[in-house]
Write an enzyme that holds these catalytic residues in place. Structure first.
Site, mmCIF file in Angstrom:
data_model
loop_
_atom_site.group_PDB
_atom_site.id
_atom_site.type_symbol
_atom_site.label_atom_id
_atom_site.label_comp_id
_atom_site.label_asym_id
_atom_site.label_seq_id
_atom_site.Cartn_x
_atom_site.Cartn_y
_atom_site.Cartn_z
ATOM 1 N N ASP A 17 0.865 -1.170 0.000
ATOM 2 C CA ASP A 17 0.000 0.000 0.000
ATOM 3 C C ASP A 17 0.915 1.238 0.000
ATOM 4 O O ASP A 17 2.101 1.145 0.350
ATOM 5 C CB ASP A 17 -0.869 -0.034 1.268
ATOM 6 C CG ASP A 17 -1.654 1.239 1.455
ATOM 7 O OD1 ASP A 17 -2.322 1.669 0.504
ATOM 8 O OD2 ASP A 17 -1.583 1.817 2.568
ATOM 9 N N ASP A 19 -0.403 5.084 0.720
ATOM 10 C CA ASP A 19 -0.769 6.066 1.743
ATOM 11 C C ASP A 19 -0.714 5.471 3.135
ATOM 12 O O ASP A 19 -1.395 4.477 3.436
ATOM 13 C CB ASP A 19 -2.186 6.598 1.492
ATOM 14 C CG ASP A 19 -2.234 7.550 0.323
ATOM 15 O OD1 ASP A 19 -1.450 8.505 0.319
ATOM 16 O OD2 ASP A 19 -3.061 7.333 -0.579
#
Ligand code: XBP
Ligand code: MG
Length: 259
Positions: A17, A19
């Site tokens: 991922d 963010d």
């Protein structure tokens, strides 16, 4: 329910991922850009740090704006015009923050990426964020390593916690879930990764420290670095991780025993 990996399974790829995981982007990055976009378009809205933390439950910036405007009574036709315009402005502003060095990599992320790349482990990204800034951030904050596959939120029909970003990444890698591990920071990300059949290591941050991590395969409060280890909050497969998320630890998650 995830199946145990086949005998001899090995770690072929790690799907990150972005963010809150690779970069510390939400509080002083996206939030600031959303607020400036509101101001630039003459709107009174402002998201303080706590409000924004609550709004992170809605993945996808344009959906987040739309939901916010809806709950303060803005009619649908006006939202349909405003939300894309606000989000486009926000994306441009966020890229300016990236260029100014205001969206830093999380401590230890570069160390892990370099170790994985050096060992020939394939690198991928599955994010709910937008293509309009993701490549820019990765080129600035990933320490020069290349991601073979980058799946962004605007190329999937459903955003996290739906697994589509992760299943799309696995398809593009041409790998089964049993050959990869996801690294995530949030409950939405964990749910997406688990639904794709992936083992998931979590590196929590200030916004996600209270998230539900049930079912995570390893939980730390950061990547850690030698000499500055993170706290290990859950290690259900007894990897023995001492606070530095590294290749040896991720390999143990692929080889973890079945439930
Ligand atoms: C990230 C998101 C994104 C970002 C903002 O979630 O939900 O919406 O907050 O980026 P995750 P955009 O880390 O689970 O992928 O404005 O480009 O959506
Ligand atoms: Mg995240």
């Amino acid at each position: 329910m995830r199946q145990p990996p086949p005998a001899g399974a090995r770690l072929r790829a790690v799907i990150f991922d972005v963010d809150g995981t690779l970069v510390d982007s939400e509080r002083h990055g996206h939030r600031v850009a959303f607020n400036q976009a509101f101001a630039d378009l003459g709107l009174p809205d402002h998201w303080d740090e706590d409000t924004y933390g609550d709004l992170l439950a809605v993945t996808g910036g344009q959906r987040r704006i739309d939901g916010w405007l809806a709950q303060r009574g803005v009619p649908e036709d006006e939202r349909a015009r405003l939300a894309p315009a606000l989000h486009a402005r926000k994306t441009a502003l966020f890229n300016e923050l990236v260029a100014a060095g205001r969206v830093p990599a999380r401590a230890g992320a570069g160390r892990l990426l370099a170790e994985l790349a050096g060992a020939g482990v394939r690198l991928a990204v599955a994010t709910t964020g937008s293509r309009g800034w993701v490549d820019h951030v990765l080129s600035r904050a990933a320490g020069g390593v290349a991601f073979e596959v980058v799946v962004t939120g605007d190329e999937v029909a459903e955003r996290k916690p739906d697994p589509e970003a992760f299943t799309t990444a696995l398809q593009r890698l041409d790998l089964p879930a049993s050959a990869a591990v996801a690294v995530e920071d949030s409950a939405n990300g964990l749910r997406a990764a688990a639904a794709a059949g992936l083992a998931c290591a979590m590196v929590l941050n200030g916004y996600t420290a209270g998230d539900d991590v049930a079912g995570a395969d390893l939980v730390l409060d950061g990547f850690g670095d030698p000499g500055q280890p993170a706290s290990v909050l859950a290690d259900p497969h007894r990897t023995g991780c001492t606070g530095v998320l590294d290749l040896a630890t991720l390999r143990k998650l692929v080889l973890r025993p079945g439930p």
